[in-house]
Write a protein that holds these residues in place. Structure first.
Motif, PDB file in Angstrom:
ATOM      1  N   ALA A 121       5.989   9.009   2.857  1.00  0.00           N
ATOM      2  CA  ALA A 121       4.694   8.840   2.136  1.00  0.00           C
ATOM      3  C   ALA A 121       4.451  10.329   1.356  1.00  0.00           C
ATOM      4  O   ALA A 121       4.301  11.150   2.367  1.00  0.00           O
ATOM      5  N   PRO A 122       4.138  10.211   0.397  1.00  0.00           N
ATOM      6  CA  PRO A 122       3.927  11.422  -0.655  1.00  0.00           C
ATOM      7  C   PRO A 122       2.474  11.972  -0.247  1.00  0.00           C
ATOM      8  O   PRO A 122       1.914  12.357  -1.638  1.00  0.00           O
ATOM      9  N   PHE A 123       1.942  11.991   0.649  1.00  0.00           N
ATOM     10  CA  PHE A 123       0.368  12.155   0.949  1.00  0.00           C
ATOM     11  C   PHE A 123       0.323  13.067   1.851  1.00  0.00           C
ATOM     12  O   PHE A 123       0.991  13.344   2.987  1.00  0.00           O
ATOM     13  N   LYS A 124      -1.081  13.779   1.999  1.00  0.00           N
ATOM     14  CA  LYS A 124      -1.104  15.009   2.979  1.00  0.00           C
ATOM     15  C   LYS A 124      -2.552  14.539   3.682  1.00  0.00           C
ATOM     16  O   LYS A 124      -3.280  13.766   2.890  1.00  0.00           O
ATOM     17  N   THR A 125      -2.637  14.899   5.040  1.00  0.00           N
ATOM     18  CA  THR A 125      -3.911  14.425   5.676  1.00  0.00           C
ATOM     19  C   THR A 125      -4.898  15.482   5.401  1.00  0.00           C
ATOM     20  O   THR A 125      -4.723  16.567   4.869  1.00  0.00           O
ATOM     21  N   SER A 126      -6.241  14.985   5.262  1.00  0.00           N
ATOM     22  CA  SER A 126      -7.434  16.077   4.740  1.00  0.00           C
ATOM     23  C   SER A 126      -7.540  17.235   6.043  1.00  0.00           C
ATOM     24  O   SER A 126      -7.168  16.894   6.850  1.00  0.00           O
ATOM     25  N   MET A 127      -7.991  18.102   5.189  1.00  0.00           N
ATOM     26  CA  MET A 127      -8.449  19.427   6.244  1.00  0.00           C
ATOM     27  C   MET A 127      -9.519  18.984   7.062  1.00  0.00           C
ATOM     28  O   MET A 127     -10.549  18.151   6.836  1.00  0.00           O
TER      29      MET A 127
ATOM     30  N   CYS B 148       1.117  -1.216   0.089  1.00  0.00           N
ATOM     31  CA  CYS B 148      -0.033  -0.046  -0.067  1.00  0.00           C
ATOM     32  C   CYS B 148       0.881   1.057  -0.140  1.00  0.00           C
ATOM     33  O   CYS B 148       1.767   1.525   0.721  1.00  0.00           O
ATOM     34  N   ARG B 149       0.656   2.174  -0.842  1.00  0.00           N
ATOM     35  CA  ARG B 149       1.711   3.233  -1.244  1.00  0.00           C
ATOM     36  C   ARG B 149       1.897   4.295  -0.109  1.00  0.00           C
ATOM     37  O   ARG B 149       2.819   4.639   0.256  1.00  0.00           O
ATOM     38  N   PHE B 150       0.763   4.188   0.800  1.00  0.00           N
ATOM     39  CA  PHE B 150       0.481   5.317   1.975  1.00  0.00           C
ATOM     40  C   PHE B 150       1.315   4.679   3.174  1.00  0.00           C
ATOM     41  O   PHE B 150       1.221   5.360   4.430  1.00  0.00           O
ATOM     42  N   CYS B 151       1.802   3.240   3.119  1.00  0.00           N
ATOM     43  CA  CYS B 151       2.149   2.791   4.397  1.00  0.00           C
ATOM     44  C   CYS B 151       3.686   2.341   4.577  1.00  0.00           C
ATOM     45  O   CYS B 151       4.102   1.844   3.402  1.00  0.00           O
ATOM     46  N   VAL B 152       4.103   2.855   5.488  1.00  0.00           N
ATOM     47  CA  VAL B 152       5.681   2.789   5.558  1.00  0.00           C
ATOM     48  C   VAL B 152       5.995   1.168   5.598  1.00  0.00           C
ATOM     49  O   VAL B 152       7.065   0.933   5.015  1.00  0.00           O
ATOM     50  N   THR B 153       5.372   0.322   6.166  1.00  0.00           N
ATOM     51  CA  THR B 153       5.505  -0.924   6.349  1.00  0.00           C
ATOM     52  C   THR B 153       5.407  -1.557   4.843  1.00  0.00           C
ATOM     53  O   THR B 153       6.401  -2.574   4.359  1.00  0.00           O
TER      54      THR B 153
ATOM     55  N   ARG C 151      -8.449   3.186  -6.197  1.00  0.00           N
ATOM     56  CA  ARG C 151      -7.851   2.546  -5.221  1.00  0.00           C
ATOM     57  C   ARG C 151      -6.724   1.628  -5.558  1.00  0.00           C
ATOM     58  O   ARG C 151      -5.785   1.430  -4.751  1.00  0.00           O
ATOM     59  N   GLN C 152      -6.656   1.247  -6.887  1.00  0.00           N
ATOM     60  CA  GLN C 152      -5.651   0.406  -7.266  1.00  0.00           C
ATOM     61  C   GLN C 152      -4.466   1.363  -7.389  1.00  0.00           C
ATOM     62  O   GLN C 152      -3.134   0.571  -7.159  1.00  0.00           O
ATOM     63  N   GLN C 153      -4.312   2.559  -7.508  1.00  0.00           N
ATOM     64  CA  GLN C 153      -3.206   3.216  -7.593  1.00  0.00           C
ATOM     65  C   GLN C 153      -2.547   3.434  -6.021  1.00  0.00           C
ATOM     66  O   GLN C 153      -1.351   3.308  -6.164  1.00  0.00           O
ATOM     67  N   MET C 154      -3.415   3.293  -5.072  1.00  0.00           N
ATOM     68  CA  MET C 154      -3.105   3.252  -3.709  1.00  0.00           C
ATOM     69  C   MET C 154      -2.851   2.053  -3.248  1.00  0.00           C
ATOM     70  O   MET C 154      -2.130   1.786  -2.392  1.00  0.00           O
ATOM     71  N   MET C 155      -3.610   0.997  -3.725  1.00  0.00           N
ATOM     72  CA  MET C 155      -3.383  -0.332  -3.111  1.00  0.00           C
ATOM     73  C   MET C 155      -3.494  -1.365  -4.237  1.00  0.00           C
ATOM     74  O   MET C 155      -4.724  -1.706  -4.718  1.00  0.00           O
ATOM     75  N   PRO C 156      -2.052  -1.825  -4.570  1.00  0.00           N
ATOM     76  CA  PRO C 156      -2.180  -2.779  -5.359  1.00  0.00           C
ATOM     77  C   PRO C 156      -3.008  -3.966  -5.439  1.00  0.00           C
ATOM     78  O   PRO C 156      -3.348  -4.457  -6.365  1.00  0.00           O
ATOM     79  N   VAL C 157      -3.593  -4.303  -4.451  1.00  0.00           N
ATOM     80  CA  VAL C 157      -4.062  -5.629  -4.118  1.00  0.00           C
ATOM     81  C   VAL C 157      -5.526  -5.473  -4.568  1.00  0.00           C
ATOM     82  O   VAL C 157      -6.180  -6.302  -5.180  1.00  0.00           O
ATOM     83  N   GLN C 158      -5.922  -4.255  -4.943  1.00  0.00           N
ATOM     84  CA  GLN C 158      -6.998  -4.099  -5.752  1.00  0.00           C
ATOM     85  C   GLN C 158      -7.166  -4.583  -7.062  1.00  0.00           C
ATOM     86  O   GLN C 158      -8.059  -5.439  -7.736  1.00  0.00           O
ATOM     87  N   LYS C 159      -6.118  -4.868  -7.599  1.00  0.00           N
ATOM     88  CA  LYS C 159      -5.988  -5.548  -9.356  1.00  0.00           C
ATOM     89  C   LYS C 159      -6.211  -6.996  -8.854  1.00  0.00           C
ATOM     90  O   LYS C 159      -7.151  -7.435  -9.738  1.00  0.00           O
TER      91      LYS C 159
ATOM     92  N   TYR D 151     -11.045   3.879   6.543  1.00  0.00           N
ATOM     93  CA  TYR D 151     -11.137   5.002   5.402  1.00  0.00           C
ATOM     94  C   TYR D 151     -10.196   5.924   5.870  1.00  0.00           C
ATOM     95  O   TYR D 151     -10.657   6.895   6.503  1.00  0.00           O
ATOM     96  N   THR D 152      -8.980   5.936   5.447  1.00  0.00           N
ATOM     97  CA  THR D 152      -7.763   6.988   5.574  1.00  0.00           C
ATOM     98  C   THR D 152      -8.187   8.267   4.674  1.00  0.00           C
ATOM     99  O   THR D 152      -8.342   7.816   3.376  1.00  0.00           O
ATOM    100  N   MET D 153      -8.229   9.544   5.532  1.00  0.00           N
ATOM    101  CA  MET D 153      -8.462  10.670   4.610  1.00  0.00           C
ATOM    102  C   MET D 153      -7.002  11.326   4.107  1.00  0.00           C
ATOM    103  O   MET D 153      -6.412  11.763   4.748  1.00  0.00           O
ATOM    104  N   PHE D 154      -7.187  11.158   2.781  1.00  0.00           N
ATOM    105  CA  PHE D 154      -5.943  11.749   2.248  1.00  0.00           C
ATOM    106  C   PHE D 154      -6.534  13.164   1.242  1.00  0.00           C
ATOM    107  O   PHE D 154      -7.464  13.198   0.517  1.00  0.00           O
ATOM    108  N   ARG D 155      -5.868  14.309   1.534  1.00  0.00           N
ATOM    109  CA  ARG D 155      -6.227  15.717   1.230  1.00  0.00           C
ATOM    110  C   ARG D 155      -6.314  15.359  -0.635  1.00  0.00           C
ATOM    111  O   ARG D 155      -5.259  15.248  -1.027  1.00  0.00           O
ATOM    112  N   GLY D 156      -7.635  15.762  -1.148  1.00  0.00           N
ATOM    113  CA  GLY D 156      -7.606  16.009  -2.459  1.00  0.00           C
ATOM    114  C   GLY D 156      -7.578  14.719  -3.156  1.00  0.00           C
ATOM    115  O   GLY D 156      -7.558  14.470  -4.325  1.00  0.00           O
TER     116      GLY D 156
END
Ligand code: SF4
Length: 344
Positions: free
Chosen positions: A296-302, A120-125, A224-232, A258-263
């Motif tokens: 991780a190249p993501f921002k948290t939502s407002m 998962c692209r947002f996860c350090v693990t 979702r597939q962009q963020m979580m390859p398992v979607q494929k 559901y993790t909130m990513f800005r934009g």
């Protein structure tokens, strides 16, 4: 984790496995129950402490088995009371368990793998790759080895790793926690998470009564597939179709993370698609503020976006809560602490 080469770790073995071991060794069948009592009720860390076993039995067990208790190598305490425990595993890798005290509950978030294959692209693990499975005893040790064990009210399998990708060990650990010969906990005290590995998920739903939390994060398949390859391999639509085959109106609870990513996934368009996707399922949605990290190249939502999203779901019949962010000052995001302490 403690390993004694050529020997069997008794910690994590189920009653049936201990009965098999006793049969092989020529011990009476009831010895398996005695072993469960020592391992899971009294939680002794040495075979010699099992004083209702004969001296000959203890000597034989010492030759071929051990009890895999192991202490954490490090503990970090957050300002909010959250504690991160770091356990060494082989090859300079670490896994982590996070203790989260709250008003009326105390939860331990445990790991089930060293690293993770899911990427998962947002996860350090996820960015650290996969280094191996934990055995059931390694999972249970994360509970037994912390000083807060007696305070625990809940366990969540939401640390490092994908539970459905190491299901034998996860099921064995949850059986020890819930069985009358084990700790006798209600399965309602345990939540197992997944990104939706269908074969494992189907087996889990058939064999366990523990709560389930599905990491959803985006209702739009290509996004979702962009963020979580398992979607494929295992599309969300197929996961939801499987979940609809089970009854969620009883004791077992279904939730979606559901993790909130800005934009990326936090506008009302996504909220509406989420409501559509979950329509008719007896479930709740937990919103999570993304814990930003340099990796991780993501921002948290407002906060306003989160509130609007949450209100929309609640207005449209889906119970939606915002999970408090805990342990931010000690890198509480999945895998962060273990990543920083990795030596190879
Ligand atoms: Fe693995 Fe969970 Fe991280 Fe995804 S979020 S990479 S499943 S540990």
């Amino acid at each position: 984790m403690k390993v004694e080469s050529g020997k069997t770790n008794l910690l994590g073995m189920t009653l049936e496995q201990l009965q098999e071991l006793c049969a092989t060794e020529g011990f009476p069948r009831f010895t398996a129950k005695q072993l469960c009592d020592w391992l899971y009720r009294k939680r002794v860390d040495s075979i010699d402490a099992m004083t209702n076993l004969s001296l000959a039995q203890r000597a034989r067990l010492n030759e071929m088995a051990y009890i895999g208790h192991d202490f954490p190598a490090n503990c970090q305490l957050s300002r909010d009371g959250t504690k991160k425990y770091l356990f060494p595993v082989l090859d300079g890798q670490y896994i982590e368990a996070v203790y989260i005290p709250d008003d009326d509950r105390a939860t331990l978030c445990v790991s089930c793998q060293v690293g993770c294959k899911m990427g998962c692209r947002f996860c350090v693990t996820g960015q650290q790759g996969f280094h191996g499975n934990l055995a059931a005893g390694d999972i249970l040790n994360q509970l037994f080895a912390i000083p807060e064990f007696e305070l625990l009210t809940n366990v969540v399998f939401m640390g490092m790793g994908e539970p459905m990708d190491n299901l034998d060990a996860v099921l064995a650990a949850t059986r020890v926690l819930t069985a009358p010969w084990g700790l006798g906990w209600s399965p309602k005290r345990i939540t197992v998470s997944t990104v939706g590995i269908l074969p494992g998920l189907r087996r889990f739903l058939d064999e366990s009564q523990c709560h389930l939390a599905v990491s959803l994060h985006n209702p739009v398949a290509p996004e979702r597939q962009q963020m979580m390859p398992v979607q494929k391999a295992y599309p969300l639509a197929d996961v939801l179709a499987l979940l609809r085959q089970y009854d969620w109106s009883g004791q077992r609870r279904l939730s979606f993370e559901y993790t909130m990513f800005r934009g990326l996934n936090d506008d009302l368009g996504h909220a509406a698609k989420l409501v559509d996707a979950l329509r008719g399922l007896d479930c709740r949605v937990n919103l999570i503020r993304f814990h930003e990290s340099p990796e991780a190249p993501f921002k948290t939502s407002m906060p306003t976006a989160i509130k609007t999203f949450q209100d929309y779901l609640n207005r449209n019949g889906i119970v939606c809560t915002l999970r408090a962010s805990r342990g931010q000052d000690i890198d509480a995001a999945c895998g962060l602490l273990a990543g920083k302490n990795k030596t190879s």
